[in-house]
Design an enzyme around this catalytic site. Sequence first.
Site, PDB file in Angstrom:
ATOM      1  N   PRO A 134     107.970  91.158  54.328  1.00  0.00           N
ATOM      2  CA  PRO A 134     109.293  91.204  53.716  1.00  0.00           C
ATOM      3  C   PRO A 134     110.438  91.356  54.716  1.00  0.00           C
ATOM      4  O   PRO A 134     110.285  92.010  55.755  1.00  0.00           O
ATOM      5  CB  PRO A 134     109.228  92.445  52.812  1.00  0.00           C
ATOM      6  CG  PRO A 134     108.060  93.222  53.278  1.00  0.00           C
ATOM      7  CD  PRO A 134     107.097  92.242  53.873  1.00  0.00           C
ATOM      8  N   ASN A 135     111.523  90.715  54.389  1.00  0.00           N
ATOM      9  CA  ASN A 135     112.794  90.791  55.131  1.00  0.00           C
ATOM     10  C   ASN A 135     112.779  90.014  56.448  1.00  0.00           C
ATOM     11  O   ASN A 135     113.826  89.852  57.072  1.00  0.00           O
ATOM     12  CB  ASN A 135     113.222  92.250  55.384  1.00  0.00           C
ATOM     13  CG  ASN A 135     113.448  92.994  54.086  1.00  0.00           C
ATOM     14  OD1 ASN A 135     114.173  92.493  53.227  1.00  0.00           O
ATOM     15  ND2 ASN A 135     112.810  94.129  53.916  1.00  0.00           N
ATOM     16  N   ARG A 164     119.771  90.245  60.320  1.00  0.00           N
ATOM     17  CA  ARG A 164     119.355  91.649  60.419  1.00  0.00           C
ATOM     18  C   ARG A 164     119.930  92.281  61.684  1.00  0.00           C
ATOM     19  O   ARG A 164     120.546  91.606  62.505  1.00  0.00           O
ATOM     20  CB  ARG A 164     117.821  91.749  60.396  1.00  0.00           C
ATOM     21  CG  ARG A 164     117.226  91.285  59.072  1.00  0.00           C
ATOM     22  CD  ARG A 164     115.746  91.554  58.981  1.00  0.00           C
ATOM     23  NE  ARG A 164     115.436  92.977  58.884  1.00  0.00           N
ATOM     24  CZ  ARG A 164     114.198  93.455  58.808  1.00  0.00           C
ATOM     25  NH1 ARG A 164     113.166  92.626  58.797  1.00  0.00           N
ATOM     26  NH2 ARG A 164     113.981  94.756  58.732  1.00  0.00           N
ATOM     27  N   TYR A 191     116.333  93.019  66.237  1.00  0.00           N
ATOM     28  CA  TYR A 191     115.697  91.759  65.840  1.00  0.00           C
ATOM     29  C   TYR A 191     116.310  90.512  66.465  1.00  0.00           C
ATOM     30  O   TYR A 191     115.834  89.414  66.195  1.00  0.00           O
ATOM     31  CB  TYR A 191     115.725  91.637  64.310  1.00  0.00           C
ATOM     32  CG  TYR A 191     115.127  92.837  63.608  1.00  0.00           C
ATOM     33  CD1 TYR A 191     113.790  93.192  63.824  1.00  0.00           C
ATOM     34  CD2 TYR A 191     115.886  93.636  62.746  1.00  0.00           C
ATOM     35  CE1 TYR A 191     113.238  94.305  63.203  1.00  0.00           C
ATOM     36  CE2 TYR A 191     115.332  94.748  62.116  1.00  0.00           C
ATOM     37  CZ  TYR A 191     114.002  95.081  62.353  1.00  0.00           C
ATOM     38  OH  TYR A 191     113.442  96.174  61.742  1.00  0.00           O
ATOM     39  N   ASN A 195     102.877  90.202  61.340  1.00  0.00           N
ATOM     40  CA  ASN A 195     103.990  91.143  61.391  1.00  0.00           C
ATOM     41  C   ASN A 195     104.280  91.494  59.933  1.00  0.00           C
ATOM     42  O   ASN A 195     104.992  90.759  59.248  1.00  0.00           O
ATOM     43  CB  ASN A 195     105.217  90.517  62.058  1.00  0.00           C
ATOM     44  CG  ASN A 195     106.373  91.496  62.112  1.00  0.00           C
ATOM     45  OD1 ASN A 195     106.333  92.557  61.475  1.00  0.00           O
ATOM     46  ND2 ASN A 195     107.417  91.156  62.852  1.00  0.00           N
ATOM     47  N   ALA A 205     107.959  96.084  56.887  1.00  0.00           N
ATOM     48  CA  ALA A 205     107.872  97.489  56.462  1.00  0.00           C
ATOM     49  C   ALA A 205     106.510  97.857  55.865  1.00  0.00           C
ATOM     50  O   ALA A 205     106.157  99.044  55.824  1.00  0.00           O
ATOM     51  CB  ALA A 205     108.983  97.786  55.459  1.00  0.00           C
ATOM     52  N   HIS A 225     104.078 100.287  57.605  1.00  0.00           N
ATOM     53  CA  HIS A 225     104.197 101.745  57.517  1.00  0.00           C
ATOM     54  C   HIS A 225     103.773 102.307  56.168  1.00  0.00           C
ATOM     55  O   HIS A 225     103.816 103.510  55.953  1.00  0.00           O
ATOM     56  CB  HIS A 225     105.653 102.157  57.801  1.00  0.00           C
ATOM     57  CG  HIS A 225     106.294 101.353  58.892  1.00  0.00           C
ATOM     58  ND1 HIS A 225     105.830 101.376  60.186  1.00  0.00           N
ATOM     59  CD2 HIS A 225     107.335 100.468  58.875  1.00  0.00           C
ATOM     60  CE1 HIS A 225     106.579 100.555  60.929  1.00  0.00           C
ATOM     61  NE2 HIS A 225     107.487 100.000  60.152  1.00  0.00           N
ATOM     62  N   ASP A 230      93.215  97.450  54.492  1.00  0.00           N
ATOM     63  CA  ASP A 230      91.861  97.205  53.988  1.00  0.00           C
ATOM     64  C   ASP A 230      91.538  95.712  53.983  1.00  0.00           C
ATOM     65  O   ASP A 230      90.407  95.318  54.273  1.00  0.00           O
ATOM     66  CB  ASP A 230      91.702  97.793  52.579  1.00  0.00           C
ATOM     67  CG  ASP A 230      91.648  99.318  52.585  1.00  0.00           C
ATOM     68  OD1 ASP A 230      91.548  99.912  53.685  1.00  0.00           O
ATOM     69  OD2 ASP A 230      91.722  99.915  51.496  1.00  0.00           O
ATOM     70  N   GLU A 240      98.484  92.391  65.776  1.00  0.00           N
ATOM     71  CA  GLU A 240      99.699  92.907  65.128  1.00  0.00           C
ATOM     72  C   GLU A 240     100.893  92.689  66.065  1.00  0.00           C
ATOM     73  O   GLU A 240     100.792  92.946  67.264  1.00  0.00           O
ATOM     74  CB  GLU A 240      99.510  94.409  64.873  1.00  0.00           C
ATOM     75  CG  GLU A 240     100.742  95.097  64.325  1.00  0.00           C
ATOM     76  CD  GLU A 240     100.557  96.615  64.213  1.00  0.00           C
ATOM     77  OE1 GLU A 240      99.476  97.146  64.575  1.00  0.00           O
ATOM     78  OE2 GLU A 240     101.520  97.270  63.775  1.00  0.00           O
ATOM     79  N   HIS A 279     105.335  93.099  66.428  1.00  0.00           N
ATOM     80  CA  HIS A 279     106.649  93.513  65.929  1.00  0.00           C
ATOM     81  C   HIS A 279     107.720  93.077  66.914  1.00  0.00           C
ATOM     82  O   HIS A 279     107.499  93.123  68.136  1.00  0.00           O
ATOM     83  CB  HIS A 279     106.729  95.037  65.767  1.00  0.00           C
ATOM     84  CG  HIS A 279     105.730  95.541  64.787  1.00  0.00           C
ATOM     85  ND1 HIS A 279     105.910  95.451  63.429  1.00  0.00           N
ATOM     86  CD2 HIS A 279     104.514  96.097  64.971  1.00  0.00           C
ATOM     87  CE1 HIS A 279     104.851  95.950  62.821  1.00  0.00           C
ATOM     88  NE2 HIS A 279     103.982  96.345  63.733  1.00  0.00           N
ATOM     89  N   SER A 309     110.647  94.632  67.216  1.00  0.00           N
ATOM     90  CA  SER A 309     111.208  95.865  67.776  1.00  0.00           C
ATOM     91  C   SER A 309     110.075  96.794  68.207  1.00  0.00           C
ATOM     92  O   SER A 309     108.908  96.553  67.871  1.00  0.00           O
ATOM     93  CB  SER A 309     112.075  96.560  66.717  1.00  0.00           C
ATOM     94  OG  SER A 309     111.277  96.964  65.613  1.00  0.00           O
ATOM     95  N   ARG A 335     111.686 104.104  67.324  1.00  0.00           N
ATOM     96  CA  ARG A 335     112.700 104.088  66.267  1.00  0.00           C
ATOM     97  C   ARG A 335     112.531 105.322  65.368  1.00  0.00           C
ATOM     98  O   ARG A 335     112.124 106.365  65.828  1.00  0.00           O
ATOM     99  CB  ARG A 335     112.596 102.767  65.500  1.00  0.00           C
ATOM    100  CG  ARG A 335     112.884 101.548  66.399  1.00  0.00           C
ATOM    101  CD  ARG A 335     112.809 100.244  65.630  1.00  0.00           C
ATOM    102  NE  ARG A 335     113.804 100.189  64.565  1.00  0.00           N
ATOM    103  CZ  ARG A 335     113.856  99.225  63.639  1.00  0.00           C
ATOM    104  NH1 ARG A 335     112.966  98.244  63.661  1.00  0.00           N
ATOM    105  NH2 ARG A 335     114.792  99.242  62.698  1.00  0.00           N
ATOM    106  N   ARG A 363     108.650 104.878  61.086  1.00  0.00           N
ATOM    107  CA  ARG A 363     108.115 103.612  61.637  1.00  0.00           C
ATOM    108  C   ARG A 363     106.962 103.858  62.617  1.00  0.00           C
ATOM    109  O   ARG A 363     106.280 102.925  63.021  1.00  0.00           O
ATOM    110  CB  ARG A 363     109.221 102.802  62.317  1.00  0.00           C
ATOM    111  CG  ARG A 363     110.230 102.248  61.340  1.00  0.00           C
ATOM    112  CD  ARG A 363     111.238 101.333  62.014  1.00  0.00           C
ATOM    113  NE  ARG A 363     112.480 101.324  61.278  1.00  0.00           N
ATOM    114  CZ  ARG A 363     112.750 100.541  60.219  1.00  0.00           C
ATOM    115  NH1 ARG A 363     111.867  99.663  59.800  1.00  0.00           N
ATOM    116  NH2 ARG A 363     113.902 100.623  59.586  1.00  0.00           N
TER     117      ARG A 363
HETATM  118  C1  DQA Z   1     109.332  95.050  62.149  1.00  0.00           C
HETATM  119  C2  DQA Z   1     109.494  96.576  62.228  1.00  0.00           C
HETATM  120  C3  DQA Z   1     109.414  97.202  60.858  1.00  0.00           C
HETATM  121  O1  DQA Z   1     109.582  98.604  60.964  1.00  0.00           O
HETATM  122  C4  DQA Z   1     110.507  96.661  59.961  1.00  0.00           C
HETATM  123  O2  DQA Z   1     110.379  97.185  58.663  1.00  0.00           O
HETATM  124  C5  DQA Z   1     110.546  95.173  59.928  1.00  0.00           C
HETATM  125  C6  DQA Z   1     110.318  94.445  61.171  1.00  0.00           C
HETATM  126  C7  DQA Z   1     109.546  94.394  63.527  1.00  0.00           C
HETATM  127  O3  DQA Z   1     109.187  93.224  63.656  1.00  0.00           O
HETATM  128  O4  DQA Z   1     110.095  95.012  64.438  1.00  0.00           O
HETATM  129  O5  DQA Z   1     110.871  94.567  58.922  1.00  0.00           O
HETATM  130  O6  DQA Z   1     108.017  94.761  61.724  1.00  0.00           O
END
Ligand code: DQA
Length: 151
Positions: free
Chosen positions: A9-10, A17, A22, A72, A75, A78, A85, A96, A98, A100, A105, A109
């Site tokens: 998401p996002n 953002r 980002y 990735n 959120a 977390h 699972d 994995e 990210h 950031s 942070r 997170r």
């Molecule tokens: C993220 C870090 C997460 O904490 C955040 O909710 C994101 C992006 C990152 O790519 O840094 O949406 O996964």
Amino acid sequence: MNILVIHGPNLNMLGKRNEKHYGTFTLDELYQEIADYFEDIEFSFFQTSYEGEMIDVIHQAEADGYDALIINPGAYTHTSIAIRDALECIDLIKVEVHLSDIEQREDFRKIDYIKDVCHARFMGKKIDSYIEAIKFIESAYQEEQMHDIDV
Ligand code: DQA
């Protein structure tokens, strides 16, 4: 080699953002940079804002014949034991990523439900986190192939 790249998401909102965490590029620009950098690798890119949909795609990844998966989860990293699972169920190279540095942070997170069901974690370097992840996958994949030949 083909790699499935999953975003949560996002992340479809990249470009709008927080620039500090980002950058200013969009998700499509991120896809393009990855594809241009690794011309010999086949990528499938998938983004969803829905936890259940992400889980279905993870379950299907092995049957779909991918060699590796980059995730990735945004959120959901977390919060989601269900995504953890799902990742645990599949036998692929799993990494994995990210943009950031989630260790530097907010405290919430720092909780990461998926890190120990992935083979590696790359973060804090924006697009370069992905480049490092794919380089890791390339060498893990080569090692796997060598092992298959040995046996
Ligand atoms: C993220 C870090 C997460 O904490 C955040 O909710 C994101 C992006 C990152 O790519 O840094 O949406 O996964």
